[in-house]
Scaffold this motif. Structure first.
Motif, mmCIF file in Angstrom:
data_model
loop_
_atom_site.group_PDB
_atom_site.id
_atom_site.type_symbol
_atom_site.label_atom_id
_atom_site.label_comp_id
_atom_site.label_asym_id
_atom_site.label_seq_id
_atom_site.Cartn_x
_atom_site.Cartn_y
_atom_site.Cartn_z
ATOM 1 N N GLU A 1 8.190 -60.726 8.225
ATOM 2 C CA GLU A 1 8.378 -60.868 6.787
ATOM 3 C C GLU A 1 9.084 -59.620 6.276
ATOM 4 O OE1 GLU A 1 5.816 -61.329 2.690
ATOM 5 O OE2 GLU A 1 4.960 -62.114 4.549
ATOM 6 N N GLY A 2 10.344 -59.763 5.923
ATOM 7 C CA GLY A 2 11.121 -58.617 5.458
ATOM 8 C C GLY A 2 11.225 -57.558 6.532
ATOM 9 N N ARG A 3 10.794 -56.344 6.214
ATOM 10 C CA ARG A 3 10.860 -55.208 7.146
ATOM 11 C C ARG A 3 9.550 -55.019 7.896
ATOM 12 N NH1 ARG A 3 15.503 -53.886 8.559
ATOM 13 N NH2 ARG A 3 14.972 -51.722 8.883
ATOM 14 N N ARG A 4 8.737 -56.070 7.931
ATOM 15 C CA ARG A 4 7.446 -55.995 8.623
ATOM 16 C C ARG A 4 7.346 -57.075 9.692
ATOM 17 N NH1 ARG A 4 3.013 -54.758 3.806
ATOM 18 N NH2 ARG A 4 3.933 -52.771 3.198
ATOM 19 N N PHE A 5 6.620 -56.747 10.759
ATOM 20 C CA PHE A 5 6.301 -57.761 11.764
ATOM 21 C C PHE A 5 4.841 -57.620 12.158
ATOM 22 C CE2 PHE A 5 7.317 -54.162 14.488
ATOM 23 C CZ PHE A 5 6.468 -54.295 15.580
ATOM 24 N N GLY B 1 7.722 -46.374 12.735
ATOM 25 C CA GLY B 1 7.160 -47.410 11.892
ATOM 26 C C GLY B 1 5.784 -46.969 11.437
ATOM 27 N N GLU B 2 5.143 -47.799 10.642
ATOM 28 C CA GLU B 2 3.812 -47.470 10.128
ATOM 29 C C GLU B 2 2.925 -48.697 10.187
ATOM 30 O OE1 GLU B 2 1.722 -46.150 5.918
ATOM 31 O OE2 GLU B 2 3.825 -45.654 6.274
ATOM 32 N N ILE B 3 1.702 -48.516 10.672
ATOM 33 C CA ILE B 3 0.733 -49.608 10.679
ATOM 34 C C ILE B 3 0.235 -49.796 9.251
ATOM 35 C CG2 ILE B 3 -1.516 -50.380 11.505
ATOM 36 C CD1 ILE B 3 -0.916 -48.823 14.095
ATOM 37 N N THR C 1 14.100 -48.177 10.120
ATOM 38 C CA THR C 1 14.455 -48.215 11.535
ATOM 39 C C THR C 1 15.310 -49.438 11.827
ATOM 40 O OG1 THR C 1 12.414 -47.070 12.146
ATOM 41 C CG2 THR C 1 13.549 -48.276 13.891
ATOM 42 N N ASP C 2 16.415 -49.234 12.525
ATOM 43 C CA ASP C 2 17.315 -50.324 12.878
ATOM 44 C C ASP C 2 16.950 -50.861 14.261
ATOM 45 O OD1 ASP C 2 19.331 -52.144 13.255
ATOM 46 O OD2 ASP C 2 20.941 -50.664 13.383
#
Length: 197
Positions: A55-59, A10-12, A31-32
């Motif tokens: 939100e979407g693919r972000r947490f 992931g990416e910050i 990433t799953d």
């Protein structure tokens, strides 16, 4: 509980100061992690964090001042890549070893040498952790379950296969980089029972 089998990078993408703590927003990319809900635990480079917003693919996750000081999360910047793993769910195979996501201390990458198609990495750990690391035992480095090849004093060596180098943050590590270390939970309890803490 995690297994140390990293699902992806992931990416910050955002850091917000909040009364001495920090709120990190992480983009999981492709990433799953399976279904994620608010309140779920996610291992972020070996640190168990709680998803507080999705939100979407972000947490987003709140990181305490202590966690920032005692793990490499305090070193990360916007754009930093991090290892991601969702918690083990009932019925899933235990592919690595039992990992709690509770970092015991920081290690340092001391050596990195090509070994055929793999890499041999040597890390040093604080003296208080060294006696928990045993040859052919397990250790989590930045949340990655690894088998220890050899131990010498405060240093231990591991072999990293090409897949792990390309699918985790280890591929971007350089000599002198700090890493999160979680010792094997079984070693911790055996030391406690035997009075060798």
């Amino acid at each position: 509980m995690f297994t140390g089998i990293v699902k992806g990078l992931g990416e910050i993408v955002e850091q917000q100061s909040a009364g001495g703590d920090t709120r990190l927003t992480i983009d999981i990319g492709d990433t799953d992690l399976g279904p994620i809900a608010i309140g779920d635990s996610i291992a972020v480079s070996g640190v168990c964090l709680t998803a507080t917003e999705i939100e979407g693919r972000r947490f987003a996750a709140d990181v305490s001042k202590e966690t920032l000081a005692l793990t490499t999360l305090g070193d990360q910047k916007i754009g930093s890549k991090i290892n991601l793993e969702a918690p083990l769910r009932a019925g899933e195979p235990l592919g690595g070893h039992m990992v709690a996501g509770h970092v015991d201390g920081l290690g340092v990458l001391e050596e990195m040498v090509a070994d055929a198609r793999s890499w041999r990495l040597v890390f040093s750990v604080p003296k208080k952790l060294a006696h928990y690391v045993a040859p052919k035992g397990s250790v989590a480095v930045d949340g990655i379950s690894l088998t220890v090849n050899e131990v010498s004093g405060r240093r231990f060596g591991v072999n990293i296969i090409p897949h792990t180098m390309s699918h985790t943050t280890l591929g971007a590590r350089r000599i002198g980089d700090r890493v999160n270390i979680e010792i094997d939970v079984i070693a911790r309890y055996l030391a406690r029972i035997s009075g060798h803490e």
